[in-house]
Design a protein around this motif. Sequence first.
Motif, PDB file in Angstrom:
ATOM      1  N   MET A  43       0.845  -1.184   0.000  1.00 50.73           N
ATOM      2  CA  MET A  43       0.000   0.000   0.000  1.00 50.73           C
ATOM      3  C   MET A  43       0.884   1.239   0.000  1.00 50.73           C
ATOM      4  SD  MET A  43      -3.322   0.684   0.110  1.00 50.73           S
ATOM      5  CE  MET A  43      -3.948  -0.822   0.871  1.00 50.73           C
ATOM      6  N   GLU A  44       0.601   2.157  -0.923  1.00 48.82           N
ATOM      7  CA  GLU A  44       1.320   3.424  -0.932  1.00 48.82           C
ATOM      8  C   GLU A  44       0.544   4.454  -0.133  1.00 48.82           C
ATOM      9  OE1 GLU A  44       3.618   5.852  -4.274  1.00 48.82           O
ATOM     10  OE2 GLU A  44       1.457   6.156  -4.426  1.00 48.82           O
ATOM     11  N   PHE A  45       1.212   5.046   0.852  1.00 47.63           N
ATOM     12  CA  PHE A  45       0.633   6.121   1.647  1.00 47.63           C
ATOM     13  C   PHE A  45       1.228   7.445   1.196  1.00 47.63           C
ATOM     14  CE2 PHE A  45       0.135   2.475   4.516  1.00 47.63           C
ATOM     15  CZ  PHE A  45      -1.180   2.639   4.920  1.00 47.63           C
ATOM     16  N   THR A  46       0.362   8.409   0.924  1.00 47.50           N
ATOM     17  CA  THR A  46       0.777   9.761   0.581  1.00 47.50           C
ATOM     18  C   THR A  46       0.158  10.719   1.596  1.00 47.50           C
ATOM     19  OG1 THR A  46       0.830   9.174  -1.769  1.00 47.50           O
ATOM     20  CG2 THR A  46       0.855  11.517  -1.225  1.00 47.50           C
TER      21      THR A  46
ATOM     22  N   GLN B  91      -3.296   3.995  -1.265  1.00 52.81           N
ATOM     23  CA  GLN B  91      -3.595   3.466  -2.594  1.00 52.81           C
ATOM     24  C   GLN B  91      -2.888   2.126  -2.768  1.00 52.81           C
ATOM     25  OE1 GLN B  91      -2.942   6.324  -5.683  1.00 52.81           O
ATOM     26  NE2 GLN B  91      -4.327   5.286  -7.092  1.00 52.81           N
ATOM     27  N   ILE B  92      -3.659   1.102  -3.117  1.00 50.09           N
ATOM     28  CA  ILE B  92      -3.115  -0.236  -3.245  1.00 50.09           C
ATOM     29  C   ILE B  92      -2.161  -0.304  -4.439  1.00 50.09           C
ATOM     30  CG2 ILE B  92      -4.927  -1.178  -4.749  1.00 50.09           C
ATOM     31  CD1 ILE B  92      -4.868  -3.678  -2.918  1.00 50.09           C
ATOM     32  N   GLN B  93      -1.112  -1.090  -4.290  1.00 48.52           N
ATOM     33  CA  GLN B  93      -0.104  -1.234  -5.336  1.00 48.52           C
ATOM     34  C   GLN B  93      -0.198  -2.637  -5.930  1.00 48.52           C
ATOM     35  OE1 GLN B  93       2.247   1.599  -6.063  1.00 48.52           O
ATOM     36  NE2 GLN B  93       0.333   2.262  -5.112  1.00 48.52           N
ATOM     37  N   ARG B  94      -0.762  -2.720  -7.141  1.00 49.92           N
ATOM     38  CA  ARG B  94      -0.866  -3.994  -7.846  1.00 49.92           C
ATOM     39  C   ARG B  94      -0.357  -3.817  -9.255  1.00 49.92           C
ATOM     40  NH1 ARG B  94      -6.913  -5.677  -5.853  1.00 49.92           N
ATOM     41  NH2 ARG B  94      -6.324  -6.674  -3.886  1.00 49.92           N
ATOM     42  N   ALA B  95       0.457  -4.760  -9.697  1.00 48.23           N
ATOM     43  CA  ALA B  95       1.021  -4.668 -11.044  1.00 48.23           C
ATOM     44  C   ALA B  95      -0.048  -4.901 -12.112  1.00 48.23           C
ATOM     45  CB  ALA B  95       2.147  -5.687 -11.210  1.00 48.23           C
ATOM     46  N   THR B  96      -1.038  -5.730 -11.799  1.00 50.30           N
ATOM     47  CA  THR B  96      -2.105  -6.033 -12.753  1.00 50.30           C
ATOM     48  C   THR B  96      -3.449  -5.846 -12.063  1.00 50.30           C
ATOM     49  OG1 THR B  96      -2.052  -8.370 -12.148  1.00 50.30           O
ATOM     50  CG2 THR B  96      -0.691  -7.682 -14.021  1.00 50.30           C
ATOM     51  N   PRO B  97      -4.490  -5.536 -12.820  1.00 49.26           N
ATOM     52  CA  PRO B  97      -5.816  -5.393 -12.209  1.00 49.26           C
ATOM     53  C   PRO B  97      -6.257  -6.700 -11.562  1.00 49.26           C
ATOM     54  CG  PRO B  97      -5.790  -4.537 -14.454  1.00 49.26           C
ATOM     55  CD  PRO B  97      -4.500  -5.271 -14.269  1.00 49.26           C
ATOM     56  N   ASP B  98      -7.035  -6.597 -10.530  1.00 52.67           N
ATOM     57  CA  ASP B  98      -7.567  -7.762  -9.830  1.00 52.67           C
ATOM     58  C   ASP B  98      -8.821  -8.224 -10.558  1.00 52.67           C
ATOM     59  OD1 ASP B  98      -8.000  -9.749  -8.048  1.00 52.67           O
ATOM     60  OD2 ASP B  98      -8.774  -8.456  -6.465  1.00 52.67           O
ATOM     61  N   LEU B  99      -8.659  -9.209 -11.432  1.00 56.73           N
ATOM     62  CA  LEU B  99      -9.767  -9.740 -12.221  1.00 56.73           C
ATOM     63  C   LEU B  99     -10.109 -11.145 -11.755  1.00 56.73           C
ATOM     64  CD1 LEU B  99      -8.718  -8.642 -15.827  1.00 56.73           C
ATOM     65  CD2 LEU B  99     -10.293  -7.488 -14.269  1.00 56.73           C
ATOM     66  N   LEU B 100     -11.376 -11.474 -11.799  1.00 58.88           N
ATOM     67  CA  LEU B 100     -11.836 -12.798 -11.406  1.00 58.88           C
ATOM     68  C   LEU B 100     -12.796 -13.308 -12.471  1.00 58.88           C
ATOM     69  CD1 LEU B 100     -11.791 -14.974  -9.164  1.00 58.88           C
ATOM     70  CD2 LEU B 100     -13.828 -13.871  -8.212  1.00 58.88           C
ATOM     71  N   VAL B 101     -12.518 -14.486 -12.986  1.00 60.83           N
ATOM     72  CA  VAL B 101     -13.356 -15.117 -14.007  1.00 60.83           C
ATOM     73  C   VAL B 101     -14.165 -16.216 -13.338  1.00 60.83           C
ATOM     74  CG1 VAL B 101     -13.409 -16.352 -16.209  1.00 60.83           C
ATOM     75  CG2 VAL B 101     -11.651 -14.604 -15.781  1.00 60.83           C
ATOM     76  N   GLU B 102     -15.501 -16.115 -13.439  1.00 61.77           N
ATOM     77  CA  GLU B 102     -16.390 -17.100 -12.839  1.00 61.77           C
ATOM     78  C   GLU B 102     -17.456 -17.507 -13.857  1.00 61.77           C
ATOM     79  OE1 GLU B 102     -16.955 -16.097  -8.295  1.00 61.77           O
ATOM     80  OE2 GLU B 102     -17.294 -14.316  -9.500  1.00 61.77           O
ATOM     81  N   THR B 103     -18.161 -18.579 -13.536  1.00 60.60           N
ATOM     82  CA  THR B 103     -19.267 -19.045 -14.373  1.00 60.60           C
ATOM     83  C   THR B 103     -20.564 -18.918 -13.590  1.00 60.60           C
ATOM     84  OG1 THR B 103     -17.847 -20.609 -15.536  1.00 60.60           O
ATOM     85  CG2 THR B 103     -20.233 -20.973 -15.673  1.00 60.60           C
ATOM     86  N   ASP B 104     -21.548 -18.242 -14.197  1.00 56.50           N
ATOM     87  CA  ASP B 104     -22.841 -18.097 -13.553  1.00 56.50           C
ATOM     88  C   ASP B 104     -23.543 -19.455 -13.543  1.00 56.50           C
ATOM     89  OD1 ASP B 104     -25.041 -16.136 -12.610  1.00 56.50           O
ATOM     90  OD2 ASP B 104     -26.035 -17.354 -14.151  1.00 56.50           O
ATOM     91  N   LYS B 105     -23.980 -19.874 -12.333  1.00 51.97           N
ATOM     92  CA  LYS B 105     -24.568 -21.206 -12.211  1.00 51.97           C
ATOM     93  C   LYS B 105     -25.882 -21.344 -12.960  1.00 51.97           C
ATOM     94  CE  LYS B 105     -22.447 -22.165  -7.713  1.00 51.97           C
ATOM     95  NZ  LYS B 105     -22.688 -22.504  -6.277  1.00 51.97           N
ATOM     96  N   ALA B 106     -26.652 -20.273 -13.019  1.00 53.02           N
ATOM     97  CA  ALA B 106     -27.965 -20.360 -13.678  1.00 53.02           C
ATOM     98  C   ALA B 106     -27.829 -20.339 -15.192  1.00 53.02           C
ATOM     99  CB  ALA B 106     -28.850 -19.211 -13.204  1.00 53.02           C
TER     100      ALA B 106
END
Length: 267
Positions: free
Chosen positions: A61-64, A123-138
């Motif tokens: 985490m970057e603190f300013t 501000q959070i420090q992440r090199a890549t966006p936090d993406l999540l791939v899921e399948t809708d059960k319905a």
Amino acid sequence: MKITKISYFAAAVTFAVLSGPSAQAQERSRVTVAISDNMILLDAVTRSGQVDLVNGSDDPMEFTVLPTLENAGIVNSGGSVLRWAPERSVAPAHRSQAFRVAARPTPELAPGEYAYQFKVRAQIQRATPDLLVETDKASQETIISGFVPVVPLLPVTVYLRYKIDAPRVDLRPLTLTPDDPVSLGYFMVVKQHPNRSFVGTIKVIDKETGSELSSGRLHLGQEGSEAKVGMPRGLFPVGKGADYCLRVWDHFPSKGEPYASVCSGNG
């Protein structure tokens, strides 16, 4: 130390299917930041102080630290005689960084109290966006969720008391509010110096038993002249013989005997 804590979930952006993020996605995006206190008090004895910037997240985490140009509620600004560092730092996951402030009074500085305000941005420090791939059960369609972190601003106020004693307040007897469903009543505290803050300890006790019913730090800024110390119903015993006393110290945490006290009108 008193902990000021903010936890937040990132805002979700979902593609392909209009669906909210799952509990797993929310947990992965949880961000927790805190500061050890929201105030630094400097005087002739303590010329420097610090607050800890705490990263409770799984990512760096970057603190300013940003001076607040508006300085709302500040009567006498201390920006010219204060030095602070660092302006920016990165705290590893589940670690903290210190933000330090020191007073450098000039010979021509008049006795009095000076104040300054900062906002700590995390501000959070992440090199890549936090993406999540899921399948809708319905529908069995693919859901891709992306999270945009909310950036909190945590306030810090610094007081410098230069060549003055700790400001104090005067106490008024308990005012009962029998028609208020939330509050039993309140004690009024009034500042003795209109342009100075008050930072002290208050305790409400049962006069008959001496038991402590509530306690905490009382902070009044440079602006304003008075404040109410409330007594929520359910926290305090009631009845004909109920008698309460408010005790006050001009420092926090309290040490020794209070400098003043006032009781309700039953004794």
